[in-house]
Scaffold this active site. Structure first.
Site, short mmCIF file in Angstrom:
data_model
loop_
_atom_site.label_atom_id
_atom_site.label_comp_id
_atom_site.label_asym_id
_atom_site.label_seq_id
_atom_site.Cartn_x
_atom_site.Cartn_y
_atom_site.Cartn_z
N SER A 156 0.87 -1.19 0.00
CA SER A 156 0.00 0.00 0.00
C SER A 156 0.90 1.23 0.00
O SER A 156 2.06 1.16 0.42
CB SER A 156 -0.87 -0.01 1.27
OG SER A 156 -1.35 1.29 1.56
N TYR A 212 -1.38 -1.06 10.07
CA TYR A 212 -1.28 -1.13 8.61
C TYR A 212 0.07 -0.58 8.14
O TYR A 212 0.69 -1.15 7.24
CB TYR A 212 -2.44 -0.32 8.00
CG TYR A 212 -2.78 -0.69 6.58
CD1 TYR A 212 -3.30 -1.94 6.27
CD2 TYR A 212 -2.64 0.23 5.54
CE1 TYR A 212 -3.65 -2.28 4.96
CE2 TYR A 212 -2.98 -0.09 4.23
CZ TYR A 212 -3.48 -1.36 3.95
OH TYR A 212 -3.81 -1.68 2.65
N1 LIG Z 1 -9.15 -1.63 -0.60
C1 LIG Z 1 -8.21 -0.71 -0.60
O1 LIG Z 1 -8.45 0.51 -0.59
C2 LIG Z 1 -6.75 -1.13 -0.60
C3 LIG Z 1 -5.77 -0.16 -0.85
C4 LIG Z 1 -4.44 -0.54 -0.84
C5 LIG Z 1 -4.10 -1.85 -0.59
N2 LIG Z 1 -5.07 -2.78 -0.36
C6 LIG Z 1 -4.65 -4.15 -0.09
O2 LIG Z 1 -5.26 -5.03 -1.01
C7 LIG Z 1 -5.49 -6.30 -0.39
C8 LIG Z 1 -6.96 -6.67 -0.50
O3 LIG Z 1 -7.75 -5.70 0.15
P1 LIG Z 1 -9.34 -5.66 0.04
O4 LIG Z 1 -9.74 -4.26 0.29
O5 LIG Z 1 -9.78 -6.34 -1.21
O6 LIG Z 1 -9.75 -6.53 1.32
P2 LIG Z 1 -11.14 -7.30 1.63
O7 LIG Z 1 -11.32 -7.27 3.11
O8 LIG Z 1 -12.26 -6.82 0.77
O9 LIG Z 1 -10.84 -8.80 1.17
C9 LIG Z 1 -9.90 -9.57 1.85
C10 LIG Z 1 -10.24 -11.05 1.66
O10 LIG Z 1 -9.27 -11.78 2.44
C11 LIG Z 1 -9.94 -12.88 3.02
N3 LIG Z 1 -9.16 -13.34 4.19
C12 LIG Z 1 -9.10 -12.78 5.44
N4 LIG Z 1 -8.31 -13.50 6.24
C13 LIG Z 1 -7.84 -14.54 5.49
C14 LIG Z 1 -6.97 -15.63 5.76
N5 LIG Z 1 -6.43 -15.81 6.98
N6 LIG Z 1 -6.69 -16.50 4.76
C15 LIG Z 1 -7.24 -16.35 3.52
N7 LIG Z 1 -8.09 -15.34 3.21
C16 LIG Z 1 -8.38 -14.45 4.18
C17 LIG Z 1 -11.33 -12.36 3.38
O11 LIG Z 1 -12.25 -13.43 3.55
C18 LIG Z 1 -11.63 -11.46 2.17
O12 LIG Z 1 -12.32 -12.17 1.15
C19 LIG Z 1 -4.98 -6.15 1.06
O13 LIG Z 1 -3.65 -6.54 1.12
C20 LIG Z 1 -5.07 -4.66 1.28
O14 LIG Z 1 -4.20 -4.22 2.29
C21 LIG Z 1 -6.38 -2.45 -0.36
#
Ligand SMILES: NC(=O)c1ccc[n+]([C@@H]2O[C@H](COP(=O)([O-])OP(=O)(O)OC[C@H]3O[C@@H](n4cnc5c(N)ncnc54)[C@H](O)[C@@H]3O)[C@@H](O)[C@H]2O)c1
Length: 256
Positions: free
Chosen positions: A145, A168
């Site tokens: 991120s 984070y």
């Molecule tokens: N959404 C944003 O704005 C954003 C921005 C920058 C980075 N990111 C990064 O992108 C990635 C995805 O984020 P997101 O927003 O799609 O998250 P999200 O919460 O929508 O989805 C995460 C998924 O991970 C699964 N999960 C949780 N614990 C788990 C485990 N122990 N084993 C396997 N699966 C597991 C959940 O069931 C869920 O389906 C993360 O690394 C996040 O930090 C997101």
């Protein structure tokens, strides 16, 4: 087709970004393994993708914090496909107290969230890295991120319940450095390791926050979840064949 018949595991594949990633992999001819701790959600996402791209997605139950679960997935996919081309470390484990302001974060919650998220990313990269070494190559992409590389702009969260969690910053900066560590460690094994660092993604955030966020950006401000797909496909494909140990930032200039 950028990913013809490549087997690509996306952890957290049933989540907000994960399901877009899986669909993008399938659209480019790859086989997306929708790997999630929520097995039912993973099955739904895989089914939806298969209805548009038959044979190009499958669901898998996975807990990235369990050695047994990670090893079982690797064994199952090796048995079924004979190889695994890439893994996207994208799951987002957090406990129910995650996201509190600094003053309210307990030592136990800090450690718990670092444990599951950073520890899970380590375990995945370690186990897939070793499997890739055995098969003669592979590609690891870690989701980091902008908050792994820049100090938070707390002013954008003013008057909203949102914040940039302290865990984070610790987790994502470590993911960027783990990426370099793994890229260096597996040099010469045909393995590339990179990370992808999105900025904020639109998800019904308060309007005042969106406006303030946009003042730091080049044109769009917060991105749509699909806006990150192109960079992921680049890192997954041979177009980035000689790119390793890098952090690709996709944030419309927010971190500049
Ligand atoms: N959404 C944003 O704005 C954003 C921005 C920058 C980075 N990111 C990064 O992108 C990635 C995805 O984020 P997101 O927003 O799609 O998250 P999200 O919460 O929508 O989805 C995460 C998924 O991970 C699964 N999960 C949780 N614990 C788990 C485990 N122990 N084993 C396997 N699966 C597991 C959940 O069931 C869920 O389906 C993360 O690394 C996040 O930090 C997101």
């Amino acid at each position: 087709m950028l990913l013809a018949d490549k087997v690509v595991v996306v952890t957290g594949g049933a989540g907000f970004l994960g399901k877009q990633f899986c669909a993008a992999v399938a659209e480019q001819g790859g086989i997306a393994v929708v790997a999630d701790i929520d097995a039912e959600a993973a099955a739904r996402v895989a089914e939806e993708i298969v209805s548009a791209y038959p044979g190009h997605a499958e669901a898998a139950a996975l807990d990235i914090t369990s050695h047994a679960s990670v090893s079982a997935l690797i064994a199952e996919l090796m048995e079924k496909h004979g190889r695994i081309d890439a893994v996207v470390n994208n799951a987002y484990p957090r406990n129910r107290n995650y996201g509190r302001k600094l003053e309210d974060v307990t030592y136990e919650d800090f450690c718990d969230n670092v444990d599951s998220h950073l520890g899970g990313y380590f375990l995945m990269a370690q186990q897939f890295g070793l499997a890739f070494r055995r098969q003669g190559g592979g590609n690891i992409i870690n989701m980091a991120s902008i908050y792994g590389v820049m100090a938070p702009r707390f002013e954008v969260y003013a008057d909203t319940p949102m914040t940039m969690p302290v865990e984070y910053a610790a987790i994502k900066s470590a993911v960027v450095q783990l990426t370099r560590y793994f890229a260096q460690y597996f040099k010469g094994d045909g393995i590339r390791v990179n990370c992808l660092s999105p900025g904020g993604i639109l998800d019904e955030q308060p309007e005042a926050f969106l406006q303030r966020y946009k003042t730091y950006c080049n044109s769009k401000g917060m991105l749509d979840s699909r806006d990150v797909n192109g960079s992921l496909l680049f890192l997954l494909s041979d177009a980035s064949r000689y790119v390793t140990g890098q952090n690709l930032i996709v944030d419309d200039g927010f971190s500049l």
